[in-house]
Design a protein around this motif. Structure first.
Motif: not given
Length: 493
Positions: A122-145
């Motif tokens: 967020g473009l503020t003085a005290n922003p909320i930061v979000n991260f999501s990532g997925v590892l794997g391929n087009n068959t099996l994938a695991v991730g977090t948000d």
């Protein structure tokens, strides 16, 4: 099938789109026009009861930069600037809303063959930061948000998920809302030619102990017309018809009805969603039912010749864990299991013989009670067209004899019978039945017992491994009672 695992938001998306996208309970219209210079103007209006909401959206594309500007009836001005691939695999998105000075957000998305990452601040003085990532391929994938509020110094969101995709099915399992919501989705393509698919989603909330199960399907009547339908375990059924009357112009009619009342008594709805993942000789089955149980079974086939290992457990039952070993030999079959608890129940069953004559036993021992909880004995005889068996079960209380005879292999015609005697109640039960294939895809079966209960079923394989079964049962000694009718539909990839 896309390249790479995609983003976290893609986990379960195909099933959710099938089940929820385009369904409308309000009146909505959208009109889009294009100028000769490539500028698009979209006007949308939605009527909710007596309230009318509208917005106007303008989109301008220049090379790899897309700018969207939207004005709604609440005098909000939404602006989104998207820069596509400033570097290979990268997308940059800047968004803000006027007059909200705290709405500015900068997002970066990166897609790779083996990863998908999205990060925003967020473009503020005290922003909320979000991260999501997925590892794997087009068959099996695991991730977090994950989201972090820098003002509060705390995580405001943490979700985890996994998905499995092959040529015609997509399955996912996610844990969202700070571990409060467990969701499983399943999407299966029945026919690419007619855009026919089925999908399901099962959701359990740990805080409210509430389960929601939704199943649905879609089918294209022709290249321009699609129908969809869905129903959930609360009895809400919805359907829609969508027609593309000119290129990119759609008319959608949808309806929703409540098919059952919450005040009904004596009617129980049970359902489950099962996901199976196979990798080499390892098969993992995960099932979620309406009683908030998560069943997991991991089977390792032939870690050594003739051996099979099975690990199973049920959440939240901490005493349900069990390890089982099975061994098959030309002249023996052995199965042994032990509960994964401090005082386990140990089970052993063994059969000696060959494919003609076999004798065996099945015994369970409770180490906590120090006593046998089960001991059964049996023998069987098999030849080319008949199978006969004699068993003594329930701690030698029940004697059962069965007989199966193949009448015709060509029409899959067979007859069978079972006679059971209980020594404790001195009660006898005799059941006889038959089966016959009307054609290679359709089978009929019938049975009757000495208590006058007669049953029949018709089963049709309408596509490979997918069965529809209609069965009925009637009590011939109580003709005043109505017959029972059952319907089962099994879809398998």
């Amino acid at each position: 099938m896309g390249k790479g695992p995609g983003l976290y938001s893609d986990i379960g998306k195909r099933a959710r789109d099938l089940l929820y996208r385009d369904y409308q309970s309000d009146q909505k219209f959208t009109i889009t026009t294009y100028s000769p210079t490539g500028v698009s103007i979209t006007s949308s209006g939605t009527k909710k009861g007596e309230l009318f909401l509208a917005d106007v959206n303008t989109q301008l594309k220049h090379k790899n930069i897309t700018t969207d500007v939207k004005v709604d009836t609440s005098s909000n001005l939404f602006t989104t600037v998207t820069i596509d691939e400033p570097a290979p695999g990268l997308k940059t998105i800047l968004s803000f809303r006027v007059p909200d000075q705290r709405s500015g957000k900068l997002e970066l998305q990166y897609l790779h063959d083996y990863a998908g990452i999205s990060s925003s601040i967020g473009l503020t003085a005290n922003p909320i930061v979000n991260f999501s990532g997925v590892l794997g391929n087009n068959t099996l994938a695991v991730g977090t948000d994950v989201s972090f509020d820098s003002k509060e110094g705390a995580l405001t969101k943490y979700n985890f998920g996994a998905s499995f995709t092959n040529a015609d099915l997509i399955a996912s399992l996610t844990l969202n809302d700070k571990f409060d919501t467990l969701s499983a989705t399943y999407y299966h393509t029945v026919s690419l030619l007619t855009n026919t698919a089925v999908g399901a989603e099962a959701t359990h909330s740990f805080s409210t102990n509430e389960n929601t199960i939704t199943v649905g399907t879609q089918h294209s009547l022709d290249p321009l017309t699609t129908v969809k339908a869905r129903v959930n375990n609360f009895g809400k059924a919805s359907a829609l018809l969508q027609h593309e009357w000119r290129p990119k112009s759609l008319i959608t009619v949808s309806t929703e009805s409540i098919t059952s009342s919450g005040t009904k008594k004596g009617e129980l709805f049970l359902a489950d969603v099962n996901t199976q993942l196979k990798h080499k000789n390892i098969t993992t089955d995960v099932k979620v039912d309406t009683s908030s149980n998560l069943f997991t079974t991991v089977t390792i086939d032939e870690p050594a010749p003739g051996l099979k290992t099975i690990l199973s457990f049920r959440v939240p039952d901490q005493r349900s864990g069990k390890l089982e070993l099975q061994y098959l030999h030309d002249y023996a079959g052995i199965s042994s299991s032990i509960g994964l608890t401090a005082n386990p129940i140990v089970n052993f069953s063994g059969v000696l013989g060959n494919n003609t004559l076999a004798v065996g036993t099945d015994v369970s021992f409770d180490s906590k009670e120090g006593a046998l909880t089960k001991y059964n004995f049996g023998a069987s005889f098999t030849n080319a067209d008949l199978i006969a068996s004699l068993t003594l079960n329930d701690k030698c209380d029940t004697l059962s004899a069965t007989y199966y005879h193949t009448v015709s292999l060509l029409t899959n015609t067979a007859v069978g019978a079972e006679a059971t005697h209980s020594f404790s109640t001195n009660e006898n039960t005799i059941t006889v039945g038959t089966q016959h294939s009307l054609d290679p895809l359709t089978t009929v079966k019938a049975r009757v017992n000495n208590f006058g209960k007669a049953s029949a079923l018709l089963q049709h394989e309408w596509r490979p491994k997918s069965l529809i079964t209609v069965s009925t049962e009637v009590d011939t000694k109580s003709i005043d009672k109505s017959a029972k009718l059952g319907l089962a539909l099994a879809l398998k990839p």
